[in-house]
Design an enzyme around this catalytic site. Sequence first.
Site, PDB file in Angstrom:
ATOM      1  N   GLY A  82      -2.351   3.152   8.469  1.00 51.12           N
ATOM      2  CA  GLY A  82      -2.625   4.454   9.068  1.00 51.12           C
ATOM      3  C   GLY A  82      -1.896   5.586   8.360  1.00 51.12           C
ATOM      4  CB  SER A 132       3.533   7.529  -0.347  1.00 46.28           C
ATOM      5  OG  SER A 132       4.275   6.805   0.612  1.00 46.28           O
ATOM      6  CG  HIS A 154      -2.205   9.105   1.642  1.00 48.68           C
ATOM      7  ND1 HIS A 154      -2.817   8.485   0.581  1.00 48.68           N
ATOM      8  CD2 HIS A 154      -1.177   8.288   2.003  1.00 48.68           C
ATOM      9  CE1 HIS A 154      -2.185   7.378   0.282  1.00 48.68           C
ATOM     10  NE2 HIS A 154      -1.184   7.210   1.146  1.00 48.68           N
ATOM     11  CG  HIS A 156      -4.655   5.314   3.092  1.00 46.62           C
ATOM     12  ND1 HIS A 156      -3.701   6.205   3.517  1.00 46.62           N
ATOM     13  CD2 HIS A 156      -4.040   4.112   3.005  1.00 46.62           C
ATOM     14  CE1 HIS A 156      -2.556   5.565   3.670  1.00 46.62           C
ATOM     15  NE2 HIS A 156      -2.729   4.305   3.371  1.00 46.62           N
ATOM     16  CD  GLN A 201       3.543  -4.426   5.735  1.00 45.92           C
ATOM     17  OE1 GLN A 201       2.525  -4.995   6.114  1.00 45.92           O
ATOM     18  NE2 GLN A 201       3.508  -3.545   4.746  1.00 45.92           N
ATOM     19  CD  GLN A 205      -2.378   1.243 -11.152  1.00 43.46           C
ATOM     20  OE1 GLN A 205      -3.497   1.538 -11.571  1.00 43.46           O
ATOM     21  NE2 GLN A 205      -1.264   1.651 -11.746  1.00 43.46           N
ATOM     22  NE  ARG A 219       8.013   3.552   4.124  1.00 43.62           N
ATOM     23  CZ  ARG A 219       7.388   2.374   3.983  1.00 43.62           C
ATOM     24  NH1 ARG A 219       6.577   2.173   2.963  1.00 43.62           N
ATOM     25  NH2 ARG A 219       7.555   1.419   4.873  1.00 43.62           N
TER      26      ARG A 219
HETATM   27  O1  PAF Z   1      -0.469  -1.366   1.837  1.00 40.81           O
HETATM   28  C1  PAF Z   1      -0.374  -1.343   3.076  1.00 40.81           C
HETATM   29  O2  PAF Z   1      -0.614  -0.315   3.724  1.00 40.81           O
HETATM   30  C2  PAF Z   1       0.064  -2.598   3.816  1.00 40.81           C
HETATM   31  O3  PAF Z   1       1.035  -3.279   3.107  1.00 40.81           O
HETATM   32  C3  PAF Z   1      -1.106  -3.512   4.212  1.00 40.81           C
HETATM   33  C4  PAF Z   1      -1.809  -4.058   2.970  1.00 40.81           C
HETATM   34  C5  PAF Z   1      -2.098  -2.741   5.055  1.00 40.81           C
HETATM   35  C6  PAF Z   1      -0.589  -4.700   5.010  1.00 40.81           C
HETATM   36  O4  PAF Z   1       0.040  -4.292   6.176  1.00 40.81           O
END
Ligand code: PAF
Length: 282
Positions: free
Chosen positions: A31, A185, A34, A37, A61, A148, A187
């Site tokens: 989510g 990103s 940007h 995505h 993660q 990438q 972030r």
């Molecule tokens: O790249 C991401 O946003 C995450 O690592 C993913 C691939 C959605 C897995 O949670």
Amino acid sequence: MKVCRTIEEMAFYSQDARASGRDLGFVPTMGALHAGHLSLVERSAAETDSTVVSIFVNPTQFGPGEDLEAYPRDLEGDSEKLKALGTDCLFFPTPEEMYRDGYATYVTQERLTGVLCGVSRPTHFTGVLTVVLKLFNIVRPHRAYFGQKDYQQSVVIRRMVKDLDVPVEIVVLPIVREDDGLAMSSRNAYLSPSERNDAVCLHRALLRGRELIGKGEASAAAVVKAMRGVVEGSPGVRIDYMSVVHPESLQGIEKIDGAVVLAGAVFVGGTRLIDNIIVERS
Ligand code: PAF
């Protein structure tokens, strides 16, 4: 746009799409969408019959002390962006749905996950691989799209798909950048205006590395030194790593005589950012 909140709903949607002969494209995300995505969603929409996007801030993660709680969340804004691109289905499960009571199974991988980001984030790729495999099993896409920017992630996912015979084609698309070169990103939203200015040193460092290689520099150590020098020129930025690695093995190399990946991770204040450039040596 169909919204599925449970695994059963999502699996049913996918089963139905497959049964009617539709090719399914899948863009897994956390989510705070940007342009990076959205480039994946656009490509999927152009290449497949139905595009599924997942939004799931995957707790497994994130390591202890990382930004799981603070990670930006904007379901309403994301939904608008996805609808505007004609996304067919949004999968938006809760953590309790994805990791049900008694959850105990994880995907680990050797070699590729203990380098680069895996050094300072030792549990990160187990979390990524676990959730991505679960998502592939639920959505059952024909193609899945990744950026990438998370270069190591794309390599470990390709390896998992190959090793575990997962029937999906992995497509990796170029990094989308801000005008000054900063990689997009979610972030980046954490950065203050002065941190935002500093953050671009990571991309500049990679460009300096590429320039040196272009001029004939074959010593990876010399390239790393030059890249570190660029980042060290920004006092608010701390290096996690700056590396020259083989594009597939991700191992550090000494002599540059073929394609390499220049990869870096830095902390700008409390924000960890990553970036990379693939350099083909002719
Ligand atoms: O790249 C991401 O946003 C995450 O690592 C993913 C691939 C959605 C897995 O949670």
